[in-house]
Motif scaffolding. Structure first.
Motif, mmCIF file in Angstrom:
data_model
loop_
_atom_site.group_PDB
_atom_site.id
_atom_site.type_symbol
_atom_site.label_atom_id
_atom_site.label_comp_id
_atom_site.label_asym_id
_atom_site.label_seq_id
_atom_site.Cartn_x
_atom_site.Cartn_y
_atom_site.Cartn_z
ATOM 1 N N PRO A 75 0.815 -1.231 0.000
ATOM 2 C CA PRO A 75 0.000 0.000 0.000
ATOM 3 C C PRO A 75 0.842 1.271 0.000
ATOM 4 O O PRO A 75 0.393 2.308 -0.501
ATOM 5 C CB PRO A 75 -0.835 -0.104 1.280
ATOM 6 C CG PRO A 75 -0.288 -1.229 2.064
ATOM 7 C CD PRO A 75 0.520 -2.104 1.162
ATOM 8 N N ARG A 76 2.075 1.197 0.521
ATOM 9 C CA ARG A 76 2.929 2.395 0.511
ATOM 10 C C ARG A 76 3.339 2.766 -0.907
ATOM 11 O O ARG A 76 3.582 3.930 -1.226
ATOM 12 C CB ARG A 76 4.176 2.162 1.384
ATOM 13 C CG ARG A 76 3.839 2.018 2.862
ATOM 14 C CD ARG A 76 5.008 1.534 3.649
ATOM 15 N NE ARG A 76 5.467 0.228 3.172
ATOM 16 C CZ ARG A 76 6.504 -0.441 3.656
ATOM 17 N NH1 ARG A 76 7.220 0.074 4.649
ATOM 18 N NH2 ARG A 76 6.856 -1.614 3.159
ATOM 19 N N LEU A 77 3.405 1.765 -1.779
ATOM 20 C CA LEU A 77 3.720 2.032 -3.192
ATOM 21 C C LEU A 77 2.558 2.777 -3.856
ATOM 22 O O LEU A 77 2.760 3.778 -4.560
ATOM 23 C CB LEU A 77 4.010 0.697 -3.906
ATOM 24 C CG LEU A 77 4.258 0.755 -5.407
ATOM 25 C CD1 LEU A 77 5.479 1.615 -5.729
ATOM 26 C CD2 LEU A 77 4.441 -0.658 -5.967
ATOM 27 N N VAL A 78 1.343 2.299 -3.614
ATOM 28 C CA VAL A 78 0.159 2.956 -4.196
ATOM 29 C C VAL A 78 0.015 4.377 -3.643
ATOM 30 O O VAL A 78 -0.341 5.314 -4.361
ATOM 31 C CB VAL A 78 -1.115 2.125 -3.920
ATOM 32 C CG1 VAL A 78 -2.329 2.786 -4.551
ATOM 33 C CG2 VAL A 78 -0.955 0.720 -4.454
ATOM 34 N N GLN A 79 0.334 4.512 -2.346
ATOM 35 C CA GLN A 79 0.275 5.831 -1.708
ATOM 36 C C GLN A 79 1.259 6.792 -2.380
ATOM 37 O O GLN A 79 0.908 7.941 -2.701
ATOM 38 C CB GLN A 79 0.670 5.666 -0.228
ATOM 39 C CG GLN A 79 0.588 6.924 0.594
ATOM 40 C CD GLN A 79 -0.794 7.101 1.180
ATOM 41 O OE1 GLN A 79 -1.320 6.176 1.770
ATOM 42 N NE2 GLN A 79 -1.357 8.260 0.979
ATOM 43 N N GLU A 80 2.495 6.325 -2.575
ATOM 44 C CA GLU A 80 3.517 7.162 -3.213
ATOM 45 C C GLU A 80 3.042 7.620 -4.600
ATOM 46 O O GLU A 80 3.170 8.794 -4.968
ATOM 47 C CB GLU A 80 4.818 6.348 -3.354
ATOM 48 C CG GLU A 80 5.928 7.051 -4.123
ATOM 49 C CD GLU A 80 7.126 6.137 -4.344
ATOM 50 O OE1 GLU A 80 8.024 6.136 -3.488
ATOM 51 O OE2 GLU A 80 7.178 5.437 -5.385
ATOM 52 N N ILE A 81 2.479 6.693 -5.355
ATOM 53 C CA ILE A 81 2.064 6.999 -6.730
ATOM 54 C C ILE A 81 0.862 7.952 -6.736
ATOM 55 O O ILE A 81 0.845 8.945 -7.476
ATOM 56 C CB ILE A 81 1.726 5.682 -7.476
ATOM 57 C CG1 ILE A 81 2.992 4.849 -7.666
ATOM 58 C CG2 ILE A 81 1.067 5.978 -8.814
ATOM 59 C CD1 ILE A 81 2.725 3.409 -8.082
ATOM 60 N N SER A 82 -0.127 7.674 -5.887
ATOM 61 C CA SER A 82 -1.331 8.532 -5.911
ATOM 62 C C SER A 82 -1.010 9.929 -5.374
ATOM 63 O O SER A 82 -1.553 10.926 -5.867
ATOM 64 C CB SER A 82 -2.501 7.876 -5.182
ATOM 65 O OG SER A 82 -2.144 7.539 -3.880
ATOM 66 N N ASP A 83 -0.103 10.020 -4.386
ATOM 67 C CA ASP A 83 0.329 11.350 -3.911
ATOM 68 C C ASP A 83 0.949 12.145 -5.059
ATOM 69 O O ASP A 83 0.693 13.334 -5.236
ATOM 70 C CB ASP A 83 1.408 11.219 -2.812
ATOM 71 C CG ASP A 83 0.829 10.771 -1.478
ATOM 72 O OD1 ASP A 83 -0.404 10.723 -1.351
ATOM 73 O OD2 ASP A 83 1.630 10.441 -0.580
#
Ligand SMILES: O=P(O)(O)OC[C@H]1O[C@H](OP(=O)(O)OP(=O)(O)O)[C@H](O)[C@@H]1O
Ligand SMILES: Nc1nc2[nH]cnc2c(=O)[nH]1
Length: 189
Positions: A36-44
């Motif tokens: 989820p930290r990867l998706v967070q980084e990308i969506s941010d």
């Protein structure tokens, strides 16, 4: 910037799908599991660079969904998913999709003339998917504010530019039998 995305991409295995060198990555395959930290980084990051003055975020089933949904949750903007099956509803628009390894049909529902959309997808490669989608939306009178792809590879970008669509690609890669190499990162110059 986008450290998790870059680090994970260079670890991607590459398999053959016919003649096509196909990389396997959590964001584009859900394999291995999505951190989820990867998706967070990308969506941010997408929230910072995209024109989000839109009625809806538009993505294509299946693997555009995790990132597009994260962006929808962050921004409160509704999510519209272009599906690979028909619903036979009034106003449904059908289009043909062609990638480097597959052909199929996509179905747009829930959009009307004058709507403003930002397209968010996981990968652009031959450009076949985004080209067909952008043409269909233009024919419907739907305005595209931005096209965002997390990963870019191949020459599809050139075809898209001819249509007047200039996608923002977060990370551009080269894929060969030896593996994945990073070529470019959006915003690094
Ligand atoms: O630029 P192109 O050559 O058209 O390739 C890009 C498309 O390929 C992948 O979709 P795919 O149809 O494999 O579906 P998936 O998301 O279900 O894996 C990806 O999600 C893009 O939509
Ligand atoms: N996972 C994955 N999705 C793609 N979509 C278009 N090309 C590719 C690829 O090489 N890998």
């Amino acid at each position: 910037m986008l450290e998790r995305l870059k680090d994970s991409l260079v670890k991607s295995p590459v398999i053959k799908r016919g003649e096509y060198n196909y990389f396997i990555h959590p964001i584009s395959d859900g394999v291995p599991s999505i951190d989820p930290r990867l998706v967070q980084e990308i969506s941010d990051y997408i929230e910072r660079i995209a024109d989000l003055n839109v009625d809806t975020i538009l993505t294509v089933e299946a693997m555009g969904i995790p990132v597009a949904n994260a962006l929808s949750l962050k921004t409160g903007i509704p999510l519209t998913i272009v599906r690979k099956r028909p619903y036979f509803l009034e106003g449904e628009v059908e289009l043909s999709q062609s990638t480097g390894y597959s052909k199929g049909t996509l179905y747009i529902n829930g959009l009307k003339k004058g709507d403003r959309v930002v397209i968010v997808d996981d990968v652009v490669s031959t450009g076949g998917t985004l080209l067909a989608l952008a043409k269909a939306l233009q024919n419907m009178g739907v305005e595209i504010t931005d096209v965002i792809s997390v990963i870019g590879r191949g020459d599809g970008l050139l075809k898209l530019k001819e249509l007047g669509v200039e996608p923002k690609i977060l990370v551009t890669i080269d894929v060969s039998e030896k593996g994945v190499e990073i070529q470019d990162v959006f915003g690094d110059q």
